[in-house]
Design a protein around this motif. Structure first.
Motif, PDB file in Angstrom:
ATOM      1  N   PRO A   1      36.669  33.712  29.459  1.00 31.65           N
ATOM      2  CA  PRO A   1      35.689  33.051  30.329  1.00 31.65           C
ATOM      3  C   PRO A   1      34.283  33.624  30.197  1.00 31.65           C
ATOM      4  CG  PRO A   1      37.687  33.618  31.535  1.00 31.65           C
ATOM      5  CD  PRO A   1      37.775  34.298  30.214  1.00 31.65           C
ATOM      6  N   ALA A   2      33.328  32.858  30.692  1.00 30.63           N
ATOM      7  CA  ALA A   2      31.929  33.292  30.701  1.00 30.63           C
ATOM      8  C   ALA A   2      31.750  34.496  31.630  1.00 30.63           C
ATOM      9  CB  ALA A   2      31.033  32.146  31.162  1.00 30.63           C
ATOM     10  N   GLU A   3      30.661  35.244  31.408  1.00 34.10           N
ATOM     11  CA  GLU A   3      30.462  36.491  32.138  1.00 34.10           C
ATOM     12  C   GLU A   3      30.382  36.276  33.642  1.00 34.10           C
ATOM     13  OE1 GLU A   3      27.651  40.491  32.162  1.00 34.10           O
ATOM     14  OE2 GLU A   3      27.158  38.822  30.819  1.00 34.10           O
ATOM     15  N   GLU A   4      29.722  35.196  34.099  1.00 35.09           N
ATOM     16  CA  GLU A   4      29.591  35.010  35.541  1.00 35.09           C
ATOM     17  C   GLU A   4      30.950  34.795  36.205  1.00 35.09           C
ATOM     18  OE1 GLU A   4      28.302  31.078  33.497  1.00 35.09           O
ATOM     19  OE2 GLU A   4      28.024  33.245  33.213  1.00 35.09           O
ATOM     20  N   GLN A   5      31.906  34.167  35.482  1.00 31.10           N
ATOM     21  CA  GLN A   5      33.236  33.987  36.044  1.00 31.10           C
ATOM     22  C   GLN A   5      33.989  35.315  36.128  1.00 31.10           C
ATOM     23  OE1 GLN A   5      34.263  30.928  33.124  1.00 31.10           O
ATOM     24  NE2 GLN A   5      34.583  29.489  34.797  1.00 31.10           N
ATOM     25  N   VAL A   6      33.795  36.147  35.120  1.00 34.41           N
ATOM     26  CA  VAL A   6      34.441  37.462  35.134  1.00 34.41           C
ATOM     27  C   VAL A   6      33.862  38.316  36.260  1.00 34.41           C
ATOM     28  CG1 VAL A   6      34.991  39.504  33.777  1.00 34.41           C
ATOM     29  CG2 VAL A   6      34.772  37.294  32.637  1.00 34.41           C
ATOM     30  N   ARG A   7      32.532  38.325  36.381  1.00 37.27           N
ATOM     31  CA  ARG A   7      31.880  39.121  37.428  1.00 37.27           C
ATOM     32  C   ARG A   7      32.310  38.651  38.820  1.00 37.27           C
ATOM     33  NH1 ARG A   7      30.383  43.758  35.109  1.00 37.27           N
ATOM     34  NH2 ARG A   7      29.136  43.403  33.239  1.00 37.27           N
ATOM     35  N   ARG A   8      32.437  37.353  38.989  1.00 31.42           N
ATOM     36  CA  ARG A   8      32.859  36.819  40.285  1.00 31.42           C
ATOM     37  C   ARG A   8      34.268  37.316  40.620  1.00 31.42           C
ATOM     38  NH1 ARG A   8      32.449  35.575  45.479  1.00 31.42           N
ATOM     39  NH2 ARG A   8      33.950  33.983  46.101  1.00 31.42           N
ATOM     40  N   THR A   9      35.155  37.331  39.637  1.00 31.97           N
ATOM     41  CA  THR A   9      36.522  37.813  39.868  1.00 31.97           C
ATOM     42  C   THR A   9      36.515  39.276  40.283  1.00 31.97           C
ATOM     43  OG1 THR A   9      37.330  36.250  38.206  1.00 31.97           O
ATOM     44  CG2 THR A   9      38.808  38.043  38.835  1.00 31.97           C
ATOM     45  N   LEU A  10      35.742  40.085  39.585  1.00 34.31           N
ATOM     46  CA  LEU A  10      35.660  41.511  39.922  1.00 34.31           C
ATOM     47  C   LEU A  10      35.076  41.708  41.322  1.00 34.31           C
ATOM     48  CD1 LEU A  10      34.408  42.953  36.510  1.00 34.31           C
ATOM     49  CD2 LEU A  10      36.697  43.182  37.497  1.00 34.31           C
ATOM     50  N   GLU A  11      34.114  40.876  41.670  1.00 35.66           N
ATOM     51  CA  GLU A  11      33.487  40.965  43.000  1.00 35.66           C
ATOM     52  C   GLU A  11      34.496  40.637  44.099  1.00 35.66           C
ATOM     53  OE1 GLU A  11      30.347  38.228  45.484  1.00 35.66           O
ATOM     54  OE2 GLU A  11      29.921  38.582  43.364  1.00 35.66           O
ATOM     55  N   VAL A  12      35.283  39.585  43.894  1.00 33.44           N
ATOM     56  CA  VAL A  12      36.287  39.197  44.903  1.00 33.44           C
ATOM     57  C   VAL A  12      37.328  40.293  45.049  1.00 33.44           C
ATOM     58  CG1 VAL A  12      38.138  37.564  45.412  1.00 33.44           C
ATOM     59  CG2 VAL A  12      35.930  36.729  44.575  1.00 33.44           C
ATOM     60  N   LEU A  13      37.808  40.823  43.924  1.00 37.46           N
ATOM     61  CA  LEU A  13      38.800  41.896  43.984  1.00 37.46           C
ATOM     62  C   LEU A  13      38.226  43.143  44.663  1.00 37.46           C
ATOM     63  CD1 LEU A  13      40.474  41.678  40.450  1.00 37.46           C
ATOM     64  CD2 LEU A  13      41.541  41.136  42.642  1.00 37.46           C
ATOM     65  N   GLY A  14      36.963  43.432  44.373  1.00 35.03           N
ATOM     66  CA  GLY A  14      36.340  44.622  44.929  1.00 35.03           C
ATOM     67  C   GLY A  14      36.150  44.562  46.425  1.00 35.03           C
ATOM     68  N   SER A  15      35.997  43.368  46.960  1.00 34.23           N
ATOM     69  CA  SER A  15      35.759  43.233  48.401  1.00 34.23           C
ATOM     70  C   SER A  15      37.027  42.894  49.176  1.00 34.23           C
ATOM     71  CB  SER A  15      34.712  42.139  48.650  1.00 34.23           C
ATOM     72  OG  SER A  15      35.157  40.889  48.137  1.00 34.23           O
ATOM     73  N   ALA A  16      38.165  42.853  48.489  1.00 31.14           N
ATOM     74  CA  ALA A  16      39.401  42.395  49.143  1.00 31.14           C
ATOM     75  C   ALA A  16      40.010  43.441  50.061  1.00 31.14           C
ATOM     76  CB  ALA A  16      40.422  41.976  48.089  1.00 31.14           C
TER      77      ALA A  16
ATOM     78  N   GLY B   1      42.335  45.471  49.230  1.00 31.71           N
ATOM     79  CA  GLY B   1      43.728  45.683  48.831  1.00 31.71           C
ATOM     80  C   GLY B   1      44.060  44.762  47.682  1.00 31.71           C
ATOM     81  N   PRO B   2      45.285  44.848  47.156  1.00 29.10           N
ATOM     82  CA  PRO B   2      45.665  44.006  46.013  1.00 29.10           C
ATOM     83  C   PRO B   2      45.622  42.521  46.370  1.00 29.10           C
ATOM     84  CG  PRO B   2      47.257  45.769  46.365  1.00 29.10           C
ATOM     85  CD  PRO B   2      46.384  45.741  47.569  1.00 29.10           C
ATOM     86  N   LEU B   3      45.235  41.704  45.390  1.00 28.68           N
ATOM     87  CA  LEU B   3      45.272  40.258  45.535  1.00 28.68           C
ATOM     88  C   LEU B   3      46.197  39.680  44.473  1.00 28.68           C
ATOM     89  CD1 LEU B   3      41.582  39.109  46.200  1.00 28.68           C
ATOM     90  CD2 LEU B   3      43.476  39.202  47.824  1.00 28.68           C
ATOM     91  N   SER B   4      47.127  38.831  44.897  1.00 27.62           N
ATOM     92  CA  SER B   4      47.990  38.141  43.952  1.00 27.62           C
ATOM     93  C   SER B   4      47.199  37.016  43.288  1.00 27.62           C
ATOM     94  CB  SER B   4      49.204  37.561  44.655  1.00 27.62           C
ATOM     95  OG  SER B   4      48.789  36.553  45.571  1.00 27.62           O
ATOM     96  N   LEU B   5      47.746  36.460  42.212  1.00 25.64           N
ATOM     97  CA  LEU B   5      47.072  35.329  41.557  1.00 25.64           C
ATOM     98  C   LEU B   5      46.887  34.152  42.518  1.00 25.64           C
ATOM     99  CD1 LEU B   5      48.695  35.360  38.005  1.00 25.64           C
ATOM    100  CD2 LEU B   5      46.297  35.757  38.547  1.00 25.64           C
ATOM    101  N   PRO B   6      47.922  33.762  43.301  1.00 21.51           N
ATOM    102  CA  PRO B   6      47.702  32.653  44.234  1.00 21.51           C
ATOM    103  C   PRO B   6      46.628  32.951  45.279  1.00 21.51           C
ATOM    104  CG  PRO B   6      50.053  33.002  43.896  1.00 21.51           C
ATOM    105  CD  PRO B   6      49.346  34.150  43.257  1.00 21.51           C
ATOM    106  N   ALA B   7      46.501  34.203  45.706  1.00 22.73           N
ATOM    107  CA  ALA B   7      45.486  34.546  46.701  1.00 22.73           C
ATOM    108  C   ALA B   7      44.100  34.617  46.078  1.00 22.73           C
ATOM    109  CB  ALA B   7      45.832  35.881  47.358  1.00 22.73           C
ATOM    110  N   LEU B   8      44.026  35.012  44.823  1.00 22.57           N
ATOM    111  CA  LEU B   8      42.745  35.137  44.137  1.00 22.57           C
ATOM    112  C   LEU B   8      42.212  33.787  43.679  1.00 22.57           C
ATOM    113  CD1 LEU B   8      40.591  37.029  42.921  1.00 22.57           C
ATOM    114  CD2 LEU B   8      42.098  37.349  40.945  1.00 22.57           C
TER     115      LEU B   8
ATOM    116  N   ARG C   1      41.341  28.378  36.096  1.00 17.02           N
ATOM    117  CA  ARG C   1      42.743  28.001  36.208  1.00 17.02           C
ATOM    118  C   ARG C   1      43.615  29.243  36.089  1.00 17.02           C
ATOM    119  NH1 ARG C   1      43.808  22.281  33.087  1.00 17.02           N
ATOM    120  NH2 ARG C   1      42.129  21.097  34.104  1.00 17.02           N
ATOM    121  N   ARG C   2      44.826  29.132  36.652  1.00 18.51           N
ATOM    122  CA  ARG C   2      45.667  30.324  36.762  1.00 18.51           C
ATOM    123  C   ARG C   2      45.982  30.956  35.408  1.00 18.51           C
ATOM    124  NH1 ARG C   2      50.657  30.522  40.839  1.00 18.51           N
ATOM    125  NH2 ARG C   2      48.910  29.838  42.154  1.00 18.51           N
ATOM    126  N   SER C   3      46.288  30.138  34.387  1.00 19.96           N
ATOM    127  CA  SER C   3      46.641  30.707  33.091  1.00 19.96           C
ATOM    128  C   SER C   3      45.477  31.488  32.493  1.00 19.96           C
ATOM    129  CB  SER C   3      47.089  29.609  32.124  1.00 19.96           C
ATOM    130  OG  SER C   3      46.062  28.640  31.960  1.00 19.96           O
TER     131      SER C   3
END
Length: 737
Positions: A389-404, A406-413, A420-422
């Motif tokens: 994926p593009a960098e902004e999508q990767v950064r967004r994922t890291l941001e969501v995980l960082g502010s969670a 605790g652990p986030l499952s794929l369905p929660a993330l 898409r999940r895959s």
């Protein structure tokens, strides 16, 4: 023990492995390792070195690690761990090990109920070889509890199909990168063997670097360069003298299917017919069976038990061919496979060579034939769209995980990121290897380590894919030796004219097909109509992002099983619909042939068992109204299709499900949660349509151009049923898969 004694012991193990006579035994002559095989075994057993072996399919790479295992176990070493990517490969290897008296077990997704017992057997020392799928290496329980003990006990680590480690290659798998951790934690002096049959010079160098095998390489017959304490890289010639390559260009998909039906019985032995998509595999299988051929199907949708049965049928020659996607690839071992036919061109010469390498391993002659098609390029583009994926999508994922917190499952993330999940899961695996995230019980967490988006590398990989596609175009059109062409693509310096391919020795197959079979193929491909399965469960996590939907969609709000003219990935209606629905295609009224096909689909639908929607309350009757879905890119196409159906079927056109003005361009084509979140805010029923639906006394036909995820139809059906529709019957021109 000197080298001569070790060599004799090694040859004795090989004889048991292949079922030949052993030294001093009457009957068959004892088997003997080739010099390049012996050199690899000597490096592992006598010198305890790391080795990378790049040799053609059928060279005998499995013999190297099984013989080395027997010799090392006899000297008190721990079990061999083989990281192997495919279940077919594991099953074949377990059977081969048993012939040599080697006790092999496997841990993979298909035998979870046996894991505990197998791990106990490993701990007791009664297992000689443990085969592990790469996905296990980063399973939290396995990684944290089993892998450390296994690493400490390992006597030999084998990485099979090692090209999967490299994202420069055609079949990169992030789970393989986890091997770097295991390699770093091995005890000093534990030998490592990496093997592959398909790696060019760049992939070889990358794999060697990641495995810590250095860059010293031996080309050809197995003599290495460098000092005796350096790692060994054995790279041999890739020619297979049994393979006769050819390309046959036919006018269209009907001609290609008819040619297969006409010529399948004339191909030697039994073999594999590869297609690029699941849809094509299913189409071809059905057609060939209808013409009296014994064939099976093997795709990513095939259940595990059915895969085993299909493999067994091909191994026993109970079928003439398996019609397969790349799901039947690495590791399937049938020495007498007589042919490989590709209905459609793979996007990479390395992937192509790997697949054709299944044939001719134990016979003097095997036919390899490519039947390219016009749809190949569109399929290449689709799979290319699944890149990192593009960098902004990767950064967004890291941001969501960082502010969670605790652990986030794929369905929660998933509801919080636009992937898409895959693709999300693959991206997280890469980030895990890079140290930015970690998979734990309950999901994924960030590690806090610095991480940089490698723009240059990802761009280079994309350019490499384009270069590989161009190479396949050139392969199909070249007038030079085809085997030499492929070998040069794999940087085989020994490449030379084969004297066997169609360009070297002349065309062996006519393009003529019988008119009867051509008519039958045309009829099969021209028949429109595939089912569109409705969504039955809302995506997980919607309430957390402000959407009050969860769990099972109530039965009275679900769409019925719908219909489409065809799949974009098939070779029948897909070829007609792809240009019509392509992003660059203009918005025109529905073509006559497409409209007529839609009417044909509706007529067949009505005649089906149980009528329009069996099992759906009040929806088995004829539709009483047509409703279209507003399209941001093709409004004329969808509107005209609805109008044509309304006129021909004498069903009133009630109106259009529209998008709110603010959200008309904001619906992502990404994961289900993101899409439903956007559609929930975007789709609306204009007041006249609400009134028309309330006044209708029966089910409605919902018309759209394309169903990718199915969520637009699901959300629109919910709105229409809440407005009073007795049922919703979706009709679209095309579906994706």
């Amino acid at each position: 023990m000197n080298d001569t004694e070790l060599r004799l012991e090694a040859d004795a193990v090989l004889s048991r492995l292949v079922g030949a006579g052993t030294a001093g035994t009457a009957g068959a002559a004892p088997a003997r390792l080739r010099e390049d095989q012996w050199r690899a075994i000597e490096a592992l057993v006598a010198e305890r070195r790391r080795a990378l072996v790049v040799q053609r399919t059928g060279w005998g790479k499995s013999a190297v690690y099984f013989v080395a295992t027997a010799l090392l176990r006899a000297r008190g070493s721990g079990p061999t761990v083989i990281v192997s990517p495919l279940l077919a490969l594991m099953r074949n290897q377990v059977a081969a090990a048993e012939r040599a008296g080697i006790r092999a077990r496997t841990i993979n997704s298909a035998n979870t109920e046996e894991w505990e017992a197998i791990q106990a057997e490993v701990a007791e020392g009664v297992v000689d070889v443990l085969l592990v799928s790469p996905e296990r290496l980063n399973n939290p329980d396995f990684r944290d509890e089993v892998l450390p003990r296994l690493t400490a006990a390992t006597g030999l680590l084998v990485v099979d199909e090692a090209h999967c480690i490299s994202d420069w290659g055609h079949d990169f798998r992030p789970d393989y990168r986890r091997l770097r951790t295991m390699l770093a934690e091995l005890r000093p002096g534990v030998p490592v063997l990496a093997t592959t049959a398909t790696a060019n010079a760049r992939v070889t160098a990358d794999v060697a670097e990641q495995l810590g095998t250095g860059s010293e390489a031996a080309e050809g017959g197995g003599t290495e360069a460098g000092q005796s304490d350096s790692a060994l890289v054995l790279r041999g010639p890739l020619d297979r003298e049994s393979l006769s390559l050819g390309v046959l260009r036919l006018p269209d998909a009907a001609h290609r299917m008819a040619w297969l039906a006409d010529h399948l019985g004339k191909l030697p032995g039994s073999g594999i017919i590869y297609t690029l998509t699941v849809a094509a595999a299913e189409e071809v299988t059905a057609f060939l069976r209808g013409q009296g051929h014994e064939v099976g199907s093997y795709t990513g949708r095939t259940e595990h038990t059915e895969r085993e049965a299909a493999e067994a049928d091909l191994l026993a020659n109970r079928v003439k061919a398996l019609v397969a996607t790349s799901a039947l690839g690495m590791g399937f071992d049938k020495p007498d496979l007589g042919f490989v036919v590709h209905l459609g061109s793979p996007s990479s010469p390395i992937a192509y060579y790997q697949q054709v390498g299944r044939a001719g391993r134990g016979v003097e002659h095997a036919e390899v034939l490519l039947l390219p098609g016009p749809e190949d390029e569109a399929i290449w583009r689709y799979f290319a769209s699944l890149a990192f994926p593009a960098e902004e999508q990767v950064r967004r994922t890291l941001e969501v995980l960082g502010s969670a917190g605790g652990p986030l499952s794929l369905p929660a993330l998933e509801p919080q990121v636009d992937l898409r999940r895959s693709r999300l899961e693959t991206m997280l695996k890469v980030l895990d290897v890079d140290g930015a995230v970690r998979r734990v019980r309950g999901g994924w967490t960030v590690t806090g380590r610095p991480w940089a988006y490698d723009t240059e590398r990802y761009a280079w990989v994309a350019r490499q894919r384009e270069s590989e596609q161009q190479a396949m175009r050139e392969y199909a059109s070249t007038t030079e030796c085809r085997m030499e062409f492929l070998r040069r693509q794999l940087d085989d310096e020994a490449a030379a004219q084969c004297g066997r391919c169609d360009n070297c020795s002349g065309t062996r197959f006519e393009s003529h097909v019988s008119e009867a079979l051509l008519d039958a193929a045309r009829g099969e491909l021209a028949r429109p109509g595939v089912e569109v399965e409705p969504r039955k469960m809302w995506p997980t996590g919607l309430p957390a992002v402000g959407v009050p939907l969860k769990g099972r969609i109530p039965a009275n709000q679900q769409a019925a099983t719908g219909r489409a003219l065809g799949r974009l990935s098939d070779i029948g209606w897909g070829n007609r619909l792809r240009p019509l629905l392509a992003p660059q295609a203009g918005d025109t009224p529905v073509p006559d042939d497409v409209a007529e096909a839609a009417v044909e689909v509706l007529a067949d639908w009505a005649k089906g068992p149980g009528g329009w929607a069996p099992g759906v309350p009040d929806a088995s009757a004829r539709p009483v109204g047509v409703v279209t879905v507003d399209s941001r890119s093709r409004p004329r196409l969808v509107r005209s299709l609805g109008e044509r159906i309304s006129v021909v079927g004498r069903i009133p056109l009630l109106g259009t499900v529209t998008y709110t003005e603010s959200a008309a361009s904001a619906v992502p084509r990404s994961n289900g949660a993101q899409r439903v979140r956007a559609l929930h805010a975007a789709l609306t029923l204009p007041e006249p349509l609400v009134q028309a639906v309330a006044d209708a006394s029966g089910p409605l036909l919902l018309v759209d151009d394309f169903a990718d995820t199915g969520w637009t139809l699901a959300v629109a059906a919910r709105l229409l049923t809440e407005a009073g529709a007795a049922g919703v019957l979706p009709l679209v021109l095309a579906v994706q898969g």
